[in-house]
Design an enzyme around this catalytic site. Sequence first.
Site, PDB file in Angstrom:
ATOM      1  N   ARG A  52     -10.075 -70.664  69.998  1.00 31.61           N
ATOM      2  CA  ARG A  52     -11.234 -70.223  70.785  1.00 31.61           C
ATOM      3  C   ARG A  52     -10.795 -69.739  72.170  1.00 31.61           C
ATOM      4  O   ARG A  52     -11.318 -68.757  72.690  1.00 31.61           O
ATOM      5  CB  ARG A  52     -12.270 -71.351  70.895  1.00 31.61           C
ATOM      6  CG  ARG A  52     -13.596 -70.888  71.469  1.00 31.61           C
ATOM      7  CD  ARG A  52     -14.672 -71.951  71.373  1.00 31.61           C
ATOM      8  NE  ARG A  52     -14.390 -73.105  72.211  1.00 31.61           N
ATOM      9  CZ  ARG A  52     -15.105 -74.216  72.214  1.00 31.61           C
ATOM     10  NH1 ARG A  52     -16.164 -74.344  71.418  1.00 31.61           N
ATOM     11  NH2 ARG A  52     -14.791 -75.230  72.984  1.00 31.61           N
ATOM     12  N   LYS A 151     -15.969 -68.545  76.431  1.00 34.62           N
ATOM     13  CA  LYS A 151     -15.993 -69.681  77.359  1.00 34.62           C
ATOM     14  C   LYS A 151     -15.311 -69.215  78.650  1.00 34.62           C
ATOM     15  O   LYS A 151     -14.134 -69.479  78.883  1.00 34.62           O
ATOM     16  CB  LYS A 151     -15.267 -70.866  76.712  1.00 34.62           C
ATOM     17  CG  LYS A 151     -15.895 -72.196  77.054  1.00 34.62           C
ATOM     18  CD  LYS A 151     -15.422 -73.284  76.125  1.00 34.62           C
ATOM     19  CE  LYS A 151     -15.487 -74.639  76.798  1.00 34.62           C
ATOM     20  NZ  LYS A 151     -16.782 -75.060  77.286  1.00 34.62           N
ATOM     21  N   GLU A 184     -28.973 -73.309  73.030  1.00 27.51           N
ATOM     22  CA  GLU A 184     -28.149 -74.524  73.122  1.00 27.51           C
ATOM     23  C   GLU A 184     -28.457 -75.178  74.452  1.00 27.51           C
ATOM     24  O   GLU A 184     -29.321 -74.720  75.192  1.00 27.51           O
ATOM     25  CB  GLU A 184     -26.668 -74.154  73.017  1.00 27.51           C
ATOM     26  CG  GLU A 184     -26.217 -73.196  74.104  1.00 27.51           C
ATOM     27  CD  GLU A 184     -24.769 -72.752  73.971  1.00 27.51           C
ATOM     28  OE1 GLU A 184     -23.966 -73.480  73.379  1.00 27.51           O
ATOM     29  OE2 GLU A 184     -24.454 -71.671  74.496  1.00 27.51           O
TER      30      GLU A 184
END
Length: 285
Positions: A52, A151, A184
């Site tokens: 990721r 991210k 989220e």
Amino acid sequence: MSRQVYISGKLVPAEQATVSVFDHGLLYGDGVFEGLRSYGRKVFRLAEHVERLFDSARAIRLEIPLSPEAMAKAINETVAANGIDDGYIRTVVTRGAGTLGLDPNRCSDPQVIIIADSIRLYPKEFYDNGLELITSSVIRNHPAALSPRIKSLNYLNNILAKIEGLKAGCVEALMLNHKGEVAECTGDNIFLVKHGQLSTPPLDAGILEGVTRNAVLELARDARIPTSERPLTKHDVYVADECFLTGTAAEVVPVVKVDDRIIGSGKPGPITKDLTDRFHEMVRR
Ligand code: PXG
């Protein structure tokens, strides 16, 4: 023993681990990061986190000056050097020091930083009795502005949502996407249970693909709990039988109230408890 931080390819005492004030990570939030956990010195789902991190970097056109294998090794070495058993690990990759201008081509040297620390957990009471959330007025990033799958070092909308939550006495806040669907929370993914079925928003709802989310989906499938990744609304949250959040730091944490409405029985539900137990077993495997 002073803490050892990995920076510029080596472990140095924390006080010597410094970055330039010209680093575009600081000046513009130009960089990416990961938060990982170790359990009994073993890093949970290390390969997934490293993947990721590299995907986030690729998405912002940042070339990490290490291979994924070397990154994984550096993370393990940092955990070992700090004698961390159950800990929290932060990896940060910045664009590096440049000039006072946006141009990333003027940044010569991306910085790779790895910090391993002890973990500050939520109080036990949150796990026993469940959390309360509010829905934030701050939406998740529009995917056409900055993909929520990245991210990145710019977490400002999540921070603003977190502040709104904290002001209302909630440690987490629910964030919707630009379509008004449930996305989220500020640092956790969300799950609902209704009639024995588990559901969570799909990746294209504008969420981070949580490592813990994926682990819990696997555990639910193992437990033969029907699962679906589908668009969810606030209505679905309000009428759910159970609700819980997943994240590297939080693990699996029940939610019992949202926007002052009691969810289900107002107590952590049986499927939430079952998946929590399975998760605890999985991380020590
Ligand atoms: N959504 C967002 C926006 C996140 O930042 C998660 C979901 C959960 O993903 P994982 O892979 O951890 O299951 C995250 C990650 C903190 C902190 O200090 C937590 C995250 C990120 C940054 C800081 O609590 N959670």
